[in-house]
Design a protein around this motif. Structure first.
Motif, PDB file in Angstrom:
ATOM      1  N   GLY A  13       0.808  -1.222   0.000  1.00 16.80           N
ATOM      2  CA  GLY A  13       0.000   0.000   0.000  1.00 16.80           C
ATOM      3  C   GLY A  13       0.837   1.265   0.000  1.00 16.80           C
ATOM      4  N   SER A  14       2.133   1.156  -0.296  1.00 22.66           N
ATOM      5  CA  SER A  14       3.014   2.327  -0.295  1.00 22.66           C
ATOM      6  C   SER A  14       2.904   3.082  -1.619  1.00 22.66           C
ATOM      7  N   TYR A  15       3.346   4.328  -1.577  1.00 24.52           N
ATOM      8  CA  TYR A  15       3.303   5.199  -2.755  1.00 24.52           C
ATOM      9  C   TYR A  15       4.561   5.036  -3.580  1.00 24.52           C
ATOM     10  N   ILE A  16       4.408   4.987  -4.883  1.00 23.11           N
ATOM     11  CA  ILE A  16       5.553   4.936  -5.784  1.00 23.11           C
ATOM     12  C   ILE A  16       5.888   6.378  -6.167  1.00 23.11           C
ATOM     13  N   PRO A  17       7.037   6.903  -5.712  1.00 26.18           N
ATOM     14  CA  PRO A  17       7.403   8.279  -6.049  1.00 26.18           C
ATOM     15  C   PRO A  17       7.356   8.511  -7.558  1.00 26.18           C
ATOM     16  N   GLY A  18       6.797   9.649  -7.941  1.00 26.58           N
ATOM     17  CA  GLY A  18       6.723  10.007  -9.351  1.00 26.58           C
ATOM     18  C   GLY A  18       5.476   9.535 -10.062  1.00 26.58           C
ATOM     19  N   THR A  19       4.589   8.834  -9.377  1.00 22.42           N
ATOM     20  CA  THR A  19       3.359   8.355 -10.009  1.00 22.42           C
ATOM     21  C   THR A  19       2.453   9.525 -10.397  1.00 22.42           C
ATOM     22  N   HIS A  20       2.509  10.585  -9.613  1.00 23.62           N
ATOM     23  CA  HIS A  20       1.711  11.779  -9.871  1.00 23.62           C
ATOM     24  C   HIS A  20       2.643  12.970 -10.059  1.00 23.62           C
ATOM     25  N   SER A  21       2.130  14.001 -10.707  1.00 27.58           N
ATOM     26  CA  SER A  21       2.933  15.193 -10.982  1.00 27.58           C
ATOM     27  C   SER A  21       2.108  16.455 -10.783  1.00 27.58           C
ATOM     28  N   ILE A  22       2.835  17.561 -10.641  1.00 27.61           N
ATOM     29  CA  ILE A  22       2.226  18.891 -10.656  1.00 27.61           C
ATOM     30  C   ILE A  22       2.735  19.574 -11.913  1.00 27.61           C
ATOM     31  N   ALA A  23       1.816  20.032 -12.744  1.00 26.67           N
ATOM     32  CA  ALA A  23       2.177  20.779 -13.948  1.00 26.67           C
ATOM     33  C   ALA A  23       1.917  22.257 -13.701  1.00 26.67           C
ATOM     34  N   PHE A  24       2.802  23.085 -14.217  1.00 30.38           N
ATOM     35  CA  PHE A  24       2.676  24.535 -14.126  1.00 30.38           C
ATOM     36  C   PHE A  24       2.315  25.050 -15.512  1.00 30.38           C
ATOM     37  N   VAL A  25       1.264  25.864 -15.573  1.00 28.51           N
ATOM     38  CA  VAL A  25       0.825  26.440 -16.844  1.00 28.51           C
ATOM     39  C   VAL A  25       0.616  27.935 -16.627  1.00 28.51           C
ATOM     40  N   ASN A  26       1.305  28.763 -17.418  1.00 24.14           N
ATOM     41  CA  ASN A  26       1.115  30.207 -17.275  1.00 24.14           C
ATOM     42  C   ASN A  26      -0.003  30.690 -18.199  1.00 24.14           C
ATOM     43  N   CYS A  27      -0.708  31.737 -17.747  1.00 27.48           N
ATOM     44  CA  CYS A  27      -1.829  32.288 -18.505  1.00 27.48           C
ATOM     45  C   CYS A  27      -1.764  33.816 -18.473  1.00 27.48           C
ATOM     46  N   LEU A  28      -2.288  34.440 -19.513  1.00 30.02           N
ATOM     47  CA  LEU A  28      -2.243  35.896 -19.647  1.00 30.02           C
ATOM     48  C   LEU A  28      -3.092  36.612 -18.609  1.00 30.02           C
ATOM     49  N   ASN A  29      -4.274  36.055 -18.331  1.00 27.83           N
ATOM     50  CA  ASN A  29      -5.173  36.721 -17.386  1.00 27.83           C
ATOM     51  C   ASN A  29      -6.064  35.690 -16.695  1.00 27.83           C
ATOM     52  N   GLU A  30      -6.865  36.154 -15.753  1.00 28.98           N
ATOM     53  CA  GLU A  30      -7.676  35.245 -14.951  1.00 28.98           C
ATOM     54  C   GLU A  30      -8.729  34.518 -15.785  1.00 28.98           C
ATOM     55  N   GLN A  31      -9.329  35.193 -16.756  1.00 31.94           N
ATOM     56  CA  GLN A  31     -10.361  34.541 -17.568  1.00 31.94           C
ATOM     57  C   GLN A  31      -9.780  33.399 -18.397  1.00 31.94           C
ATOM     58  N   ILE A  32      -8.631  33.634 -19.006  1.00 29.36           N
ATOM     59  CA  ILE A  32      -7.976  32.570 -19.775  1.00 29.36           C
ATOM     60  C   ILE A  32      -7.597  31.420 -18.840  1.00 29.36           C
ATOM     61  N   ALA A  33      -7.090  31.749 -17.654  1.00 36.57           N
ATOM     62  CA  ALA A  33      -6.718  30.722 -16.678  1.00 36.57           C
ATOM     63  C   ALA A  33      -7.925  29.871 -16.303  1.00 36.57           C
ATOM     64  N   LYS A  34      -9.052  30.519 -16.032  1.00 38.06           N
ATOM     65  CA  LYS A  34     -10.266  29.771 -15.671  1.00 38.06           C
ATOM     66  C   LYS A  34     -10.741  28.904 -16.827  1.00 38.06           C
ATOM     67  N   ASP A  35     -10.701  29.454 -18.037  1.00 38.97           N
ATOM     68  CA  ASP A  35     -11.140  28.689 -19.218  1.00 38.97           C
ATOM     69  C   ASP A  35     -10.262  27.449 -19.429  1.00 38.97           C
ATOM     70  N   ILE A  36      -8.947  27.623 -19.317  1.00 43.51           N
ATOM     71  CA  ILE A  36      -8.033  26.493 -19.512  1.00 43.51           C
ATOM     72  C   ILE A  36      -8.206  25.484 -18.377  1.00 43.51           C
ATOM     73  N   ALA A  37      -8.328  25.962 -17.138  1.00 46.82           N
ATOM     74  CA  ALA A  37      -8.530  25.052 -16.001  1.00 46.82           C
ATOM     75  C   ALA A  37      -9.808  24.239 -16.185  1.00 46.82           C
ATOM     76  N   ARG A  38     -10.884  24.883 -16.573  1.00 45.71           N
ATOM     77  CA  ARG A  38     -12.153  24.184 -16.788  1.00 45.71           C
ATOM     78  C   ARG A  38     -12.018  23.149 -17.912  1.00 45.71           C
ATOM     79  N   ALA A  39     -11.340  23.530 -18.995  1.00 39.57           N
ATOM     80  CA  ALA A  39     -11.156  22.602 -20.117  1.00 39.57           C
ATOM     81  C   ALA A  39     -10.345  21.379 -19.686  1.00 39.57           C
TER      82      ALA A  39
END
Length: 136
Positions: A26-52
């Motif tokens: 039941g242990s975790y395998i390091p690297g199975t999950h990731s955090i991706a960073f995505v830059n966006c021009l403004n809050e509306q674009i960020a929300k649209d991309i996040a929702r998509a």
């Protein structure tokens, strides 16, 4: 020949062994999950991309961080702007698909899409990510 075969097979055999160990303990395998960073021009674009991203089930969770200042070189010139940053929590196996999809909908010519593997974390949270992002 046998030694060469074993050397070539090592990554595969190691991966299988890690998955078996994880299943049994039941242990975790390091690297199975990731955090991706995505830059966006403004809050509306960020929300649209996040929702998509969420609609495509490419992530379990997306943070939309507030405006930050950015300095970068673009076409040989030093630029300064403000951006909104998305932190996307997903399976590492989904990073390629996530990157391709974000590039297809992002207004930037070259959007920032980078990821870091999750080494450790709250086991219940990591399990929750796994339950909410379908396998390949």
């Amino acid at each position: 020949e046998v030694l060469t075969l074993l050397v070539l097979m090592y990554p595969l055999l190691r991966g299988v062994a890690l998955h078996l160990h994880s299943a049994v303990t039941g242990s975790y395998i390091p690297g199975t999950h990731s955090i991706a960073f995505v830059n966006c021009l403004n809050e509306q674009i960020a929300k649209d991309i996040a929702r998509a991203i969420m609609d495509k089930k490419l992530a379990a969770y997306v943070n939309i961080l507030p405006k930050s200042s950015a300095l970068y070189f673009w076409k040989g010139e030093l630029e300064e702007s403000t951006e909104i940053l998305l932190l996307v929590k997903t399976r590492t196996s989904k990073i390629g698909e996530l990157s391709n999809y974000v590039r297809s909908i992002h207004p930037f010519e070259i959007p920032e899409i980078i990821s870091l593997p999750i080494d450790q974390g709250n086991p219940l949270y990591l399990k929750w990510i796994e339950e909410n992002v379908p396998r390949d």
